[in-house]
Design an enzyme around this catalytic site. Structure first.
Site, mmCIF file in Angstrom:
data_model
loop_
_atom_site.group_PDB
_atom_site.id
_atom_site.type_symbol
_atom_site.label_atom_id
_atom_site.label_comp_id
_atom_site.label_asym_id
_atom_site.label_seq_id
_atom_site.Cartn_x
_atom_site.Cartn_y
_atom_site.Cartn_z
ATOM 1 N N HIS A 1 23.103 11.030 -5.088
ATOM 2 C CA HIS A 1 24.457 10.674 -6.250
ATOM 3 C C HIS A 1 23.837 10.994 -7.365
ATOM 4 C CE1 HIS A 1 25.215 7.269 -2.555
ATOM 5 N NE2 HIS A 1 26.046 8.672 -2.483
ATOM 6 N N GLU B 1 27.898 14.034 -1.458
ATOM 7 C CA GLU B 1 29.463 13.820 -1.215
ATOM 8 C C GLU B 1 30.142 13.301 -2.292
ATOM 9 O OE1 GLU B 1 29.101 10.458 -1.575
ATOM 10 O OE2 GLU B 1 27.367 9.746 -0.555
#
Length: 337
Positions: free
Chosen positions: A252, A290
């Site tokens: 992230h 993602e």
């Protein structure tokens, strides 16, 4: 072809510096101003390198320094062919050089060079950490090593002319900037983690005690500009959405300082972050991300670093794009310098 008028020096982690006198056919390297190695060059593809003198210094480190200089000077160079009269035992054992079919001839492949962990890594235990399978919340995965503290990666980015480094987040040192970054509208639109100092202290404290996640601060020239979470995918919420391997890592990413935005900065820190994760444990074969499926800018940056989009899928809180970068692809197309 390389530019034969490069910067005069190439800094190394630890404070030392390489300097050089380079022409079309010769290269003389200095370490901290003292002669290190002298080479004769035969330009072409591949570049042939003949050792002339090592100035009474250990041959292995001198060969490494010459490979680093030449690969950094020409990011398109994929292989150096060395002609050596003496058997380069240390360099062969480490993987810096591999023997060719010709006597006294050895190759240094870019794809192998950038997989050598030193001098880029700080203290790391993962590479030698033994494997034992355990079950956490119904998920079977390897036991994870104790998380490092302090600086874990450092490399001089010759394109930017700046150091890019990664260190672990320290709550007392970094809480205020983390809070400021998360409460900026640009970051909040994607992370959705706005909150007070105490809420963010609790958020970071939970991650600090979670063996699945390593929280990192990205720095340019030792100035913090970004926050990263590197997680083990097998234990993460992403695992049900693709066949996660035992040592896959996920990321992230958050750039908090506006002056460090832009494609050239992203290329620097994103390649450094992925490089670190592949070096941290040689068993890691994939890095995944993602981002939100509508975050076209970040998906574009990931594509530029050789990630591919496997598919889109639905988390409870967002529709995400599954972005994957394999170890072989990263190092085969490695443009680090």
């Amino acid at each position: 072809m390389p530019d034969l008028n490069p910067p005069a020096t190439l800094p190394l982690p630890g404070g030392r510096c390489l300097g050089a006198d380079e022409t079309e056919r010769h290269l003389s390297l200095m370490l901290e101003g003292a002669p290190l190695i002298q080479l004769r060059l035969e330009r072409g593809s591949p570049l042939h390198v003949r050792l002339q003198e090592t100035n009474d210094r250990p041959v292995g480190p001198a060969l490494w320094a010459a490979c680093y200089w030449l690969f950094t000077r020409d990011p398109g160079c994929q292989c150096l062919v060395w002609h050596l009269d003496e058997h380069p035992g240390e360099a062969l054992l480490s993987g810096l050089l591999v023997a060719t079919a010709h006597p006294n001839e050895y190759a240094c492949e870019r794809t192998l060079f950038w997989q050598l962990p030193q001098p880029w890594l700080g203290v790391s235990f993962s590479g030698s950490y033994p494997q034992q399978m355990i079950i956490t919340d119904g998920k079977r995965h390897p036991r994870r090593p104790i998380k490092p503290r302090g600086e874990v990666y450092r490399r001089f980015d010759a394109r930017l002319g700046a150091w890019v480094s990664l260190r672990t987040l320290e709550i007392e040192q970094d809480l205020a900037r983390f809070n400021r970054w998360q409460n900026s509208p640009r970051v909040a639109s994607f992370w959705q983690e706005e909150g007070s100092l105490e809420q963010h202290r609790e958020y970071l404290s939970q991650l600090q005690h979670d063996p699945r996640v390593l929280t990192l601060i990205g720095c340019f020239d030792d100035q913090p500009f970004a926050y990263f979470e590197a997680y083990w995918a097998k234990e993460d919420r992403i695992a049900p959405f693709y066949p996660a391997d035992d040592y896959d890592r996920g990321i992230h990413m958050l750039v908090g300082e506006g002056q460090h935005r832009g494609p050239h900065k992203v290329a620097s820190w994103l390649s450094a972050l992925v490089h670190y994760l592949f070096l941290d444990d040689p068993r890691t074969q994939r890095v995944v991300a993602e981002p939100r499926a509508d975050n076209a800018r970040m998906i574009g940056h990931l594509h530029n670093q050789c990630f591919h989009c496997e598919k889109e899928f639905d988390f409870p809180h967002k529709r995400a794009a599954l972005m994957i970068l394999g170890r072989e692809r990263f190092f085969d197309r490695c443009s680090l310098m």
